[in-house]
Design an enzyme around this catalytic site. Structure first.
Site, PDB file in Angstrom:
ATOM      1  N   CYS A 262       0.825  -1.214   0.000  1.00  0.00           N
ATOM      2  CA  CYS A 262       0.000   0.000   0.000  1.00  0.00           C
ATOM      3  C   CYS A 262       0.858   1.263   0.000  1.00  0.00           C
ATOM      4  CB  CYS A 262      -0.893   0.043   1.245  1.00  0.00           C
ATOM      5  SG  CYS A 262      -1.925  -1.365   1.475  1.00  0.00           S
TER       6      CYS A 262
HETATM    7  N1  SAJ Z   1       6.260   2.438   8.880  1.00  0.00           N
HETATM    8  C1  SAJ Z   1       7.252   3.300   9.365  1.00  0.00           C
HETATM    9  N2  SAJ Z   1       6.914   4.236  10.279  1.00  0.00           N
HETATM   10  C2  SAJ Z   1       5.618   4.368  10.727  1.00  0.00           C
HETATM   11  C3  SAJ Z   1       4.635   3.495  10.217  1.00  0.00           C
HETATM   12  C4  SAJ Z   1       4.971   2.535   9.296  1.00  0.00           C
HETATM   13  O1  SAJ Z   1       8.420   3.210   8.978  1.00  0.00           O
HETATM   14  O2  SAJ Z   1       5.365   5.235  11.569  1.00  0.00           O
HETATM   15  C5  SAJ Z   1       6.621   1.432   7.883  1.00  0.00           C
HETATM   16  C6  SAJ Z   1       6.340   0.004   8.313  1.00  0.00           C
HETATM   17  O3  SAJ Z   1       7.468  -0.545   8.951  1.00  0.00           O
HETATM   18  C7  SAJ Z   1       6.057  -0.694   6.984  1.00  0.00           C
HETATM   19  C8  SAJ Z   1       5.435   0.406   6.138  1.00  0.00           C
HETATM   20  O4  SAJ Z   1       5.801   1.649   6.750  1.00  0.00           O
HETATM   21  O5  SAJ Z   1       7.248  -1.134   6.381  1.00  0.00           O
HETATM   22  C9  SAJ Z   1       3.926   0.309   6.023  1.00  0.00           C
HETATM   23  O6  SAJ Z   1       3.467   0.178   7.338  1.00  0.00           O
HETATM   24  P1  SAJ Z   1       1.882   0.349   7.679  1.00  0.00           P
HETATM   25  O7  SAJ Z   1       1.745   0.278   9.166  1.00  0.00           O
HETATM   26  O8  SAJ Z   1       1.350   1.516   6.976  1.00  0.00           O
HETATM   27  O9  SAJ Z   1       1.275  -1.011   7.139  1.00  0.00           O
HETATM   28  P2  SAJ Z   1       0.420  -1.341   5.856  1.00  0.00           P
HETATM   29  O10 SAJ Z   1       1.232  -1.253   4.628  1.00  0.00           O
HETATM   30  O11 SAJ Z   1      -0.250  -2.631   6.156  1.00  0.00           O
HETATM   31  O12 SAJ Z   1      -0.638  -0.180   5.777  1.00  0.00           O
HETATM   32  C10 SAJ Z   1      -1.968  -0.451   6.061  1.00  0.00           C
HETATM   33  C11 SAJ Z   1      -2.689   0.556   5.234  1.00  0.00           C
HETATM   34  N3  SAJ Z   1      -4.056   0.154   5.121  1.00  0.00           N
HETATM   35  C12 SAJ Z   1      -4.644   0.243   3.889  1.00  0.00           C
HETATM   36  O13 SAJ Z   1      -4.073   0.672   2.928  1.00  0.00           O
HETATM   37  C13 SAJ Z   1      -6.026  -0.233   3.811  1.00  0.00           C
HETATM   38  C14 SAJ Z   1      -2.573   1.941   5.828  1.00  0.00           C
HETATM   39  O14 SAJ Z   1      -3.552   2.799   5.237  1.00  0.00           O
HETATM   40  C15 SAJ Z   1      -2.810   1.934   7.311  1.00  0.00           C
HETATM   41  O15 SAJ Z   1      -2.604   3.259   7.809  1.00  0.00           O
HETATM   42  C16 SAJ Z   1      -1.830   0.997   7.956  1.00  0.00           C
HETATM   43  O16 SAJ Z   1      -2.146  -0.318   7.462  1.00  0.00           O
HETATM   44  C17 SAJ Z   1      -1.961   1.029   9.469  1.00  0.00           C
HETATM   45  O17 SAJ Z   1      -2.340   2.093   9.988  1.00  0.00           O
HETATM   46  O18 SAJ Z   1      -1.610   0.014  10.087  1.00  0.00           O
END
Ligand code: SAJ
Length: 427
Positions: A262
């Protein structure tokens, strides 16, 4: 054009399978279609291809018709497409899976069907790609004999609290009638707020905007981490300080990169589309380049510390990379920053061993012990639960521990007293 009672889900991955099961829970008649025969066989045998407790249980009790055949969707009132929308190497959107899925449904859907796309797409894909595709490859007239809606998925893999049944959604459609039909379906399917948008484009834009918002905020703290590392300030402590502000601040945290299907992908759908229309998203592009630079930055931090401590370069070292998945406690390595970090380590001559309990098939060590006992340094790329119990006292041969997710920062003192230099990202 009555209410939807039977719907088909095309694509039974992280998004489609929970949606199909949610439909069954809400007493819809559901057909689950996927091209992957092995996946369909697993499902037909009551086994979830995605190992999550909730899904395992629902699949084992499910009576959904799982099939590889698109013929079986002929009497469905609605068809919901949940296939991947990745990007090519050049970061251009790859709509091939979506186009293939739409084309495969056209000769099997009945007149008056509601076609919903849940896959993430940029504004304009429905109007400029999907509608022409439908009308060129079938007798359907969008808005009259077929309704097209877009309800962008919001699945958050591994999240125990938010799931397909309770996450608010937005919805756009081709016409007022199409919107009413889709709204009726989703309000019965999901126990959350379904916000109607004024158009397909608006609904497409919402998902891209919400994930670009996350990407730029992560890039912000990643840039701060690099700057504050030089200024001698812990950005994580500063973020915690800023987070005491009860309004107008949303904490994000620095790390060794941004992975997943995403966050690192969705901004490119808007960047490229706007570019083709004559607008350059400089800010979104800069955020992407900052986040994409984090794996190399992390390896540079590790090599600098290793050389200062041992007088050697990484060419003389074995580095254990812990975690290949992009996110803790899931086995999904799409766009994982672990891979560019491994490439950079190898480019610098290091011997790399890797271990991810969720992705054994791509790990070159079978256990955590096997990985760390032969290494001189560790790069933690994913904060899997099982890594959090690492005891520095058991890492006697390790000289540097680069914690790419700041997951073990509470053990910094224990690392130091074990003679191991512990580094985080922005600590
Ligand atoms: N990450 C960071 N710093 C942060 C948050 C995440 O480096 O503060 C990194 C994570 O390690 C990962 C990547 O970013 O490698 C993505 O992390 P994520 O928590 O956003 O996980 P995703 O990819 O599963 O994102 C989903 C998304 N949901 C949808 O698209 C429906 C996103 O919109 C959500 O915000 C996210 O989950 C969530 O909040 O957990």
């Amino acid at each position: 054009m009555g209410k939807v009672e039977k719907f088909a889900v095309i694509g039974l991955g992280y998004v489609g399978l929970p949606l199909a099961l949610q439909g069954e829970q809400k007493d819809f008649s559901v057909i689950g279609v996927d091209l992957n025969e092995a996946r369909i066989t697993q499902l037909q045998n009551g086994i979830s291809p995605i190992d999550e407790e909730h899904l395992n249980k629902l699949v084992s009790e499910s009576s959904i018709q799982f099939t590889t055949s698109f013929q079986d969707i002929e009497d469905a009132d609605a068809v919901i497409i949940c296939v991947p929308t990745p990007v090519h190497e050049n970061k251009e959107p790859d709509l091939e899976p979506l186009i293939h899925a739409v084309k495969s449904t056209l000769s099997h859907m009945r007149e008056g069907v509601l076609l919903v796309i849940e896959s993430t797409i940029n504004p304009g894909v429905c109007d400029e790609v999907i509608v022409p595709l439908i009308e060129k490859n079938s007798d359907f007239i969008v808005g009259k004999t077929l309704h097209l809606a877009h309800c962008p998925e919001r699945i958050n893999p591994g999240d125990p609290k938010w799931h397909v049944g309770n996450i608010n959604r937005v919805l756009g459609a081709d016409t007022k009638q199409g919107l009413e039909l889709a709204l009726n379906l989703y309000t019965r399917l999901i126990d959350a707020k379904i916000k109607p948008m004024a158009s397909l484009k608006e609904a497409e834009a919402v998902k891209i905007v919400e994930n670009s918002f996350r990407d730029i905020n992560i890039a912000f703290v990643n840039e701060l981490a690099m700057s504050f590392n030089i200024l001698g300030i812990s950005v994580n402590n500063v973020i915690e300080g800023a987070a005491t502000k009860p309004f107008a601040f949303i904490p994000h945290y620095p790390g060794m990169g941004v992975g997943g299907h995403c966050i690192p992908v969705d901004p490119y759908y808007l960047i490229q589309h706007a570019r083709h229309k004559g607008f350059e998203h400089k800010f979104l592009s800069l955020a992407r380049s900052i986040n994409e630079s984090m794996p190399v930055y992390s390896v540079s931090l590790l090599e600098k510390a290793f050389t200062e401590k041992t007088g050697q370069t990484l060419a003389d070292a074995t580095v254990a990379v812990l975690g290949l998945s992009y996110k803790a406690n899931v086995g999904d390595d799409r766009e994982s920053p672990a891979y560019p970090a491994i490439q950079e380590l190898e480019r610098r001559g290091a011997t790399v061993v890797s271990y991810d309990p969720f992705i054994p098939e791509k790990s070159n060590c079978k256990t955590l012990v096997e990985a760390v006992q032969q290494a001189d340094a560790i790069l933690l790329a994913t904060a899997h639960e099982s890594f959090l119990s690492i005891d520095p006292k058991n890492l006697s041969n390790i000289k540097i521990f680069l914690d790419g997710r700041n997951a073990l920062q509470a053990k910094k003192a224990a690392f130091e007293s074990a003679g191991i230099e512990y580094l985080g990202i922005g600590l």
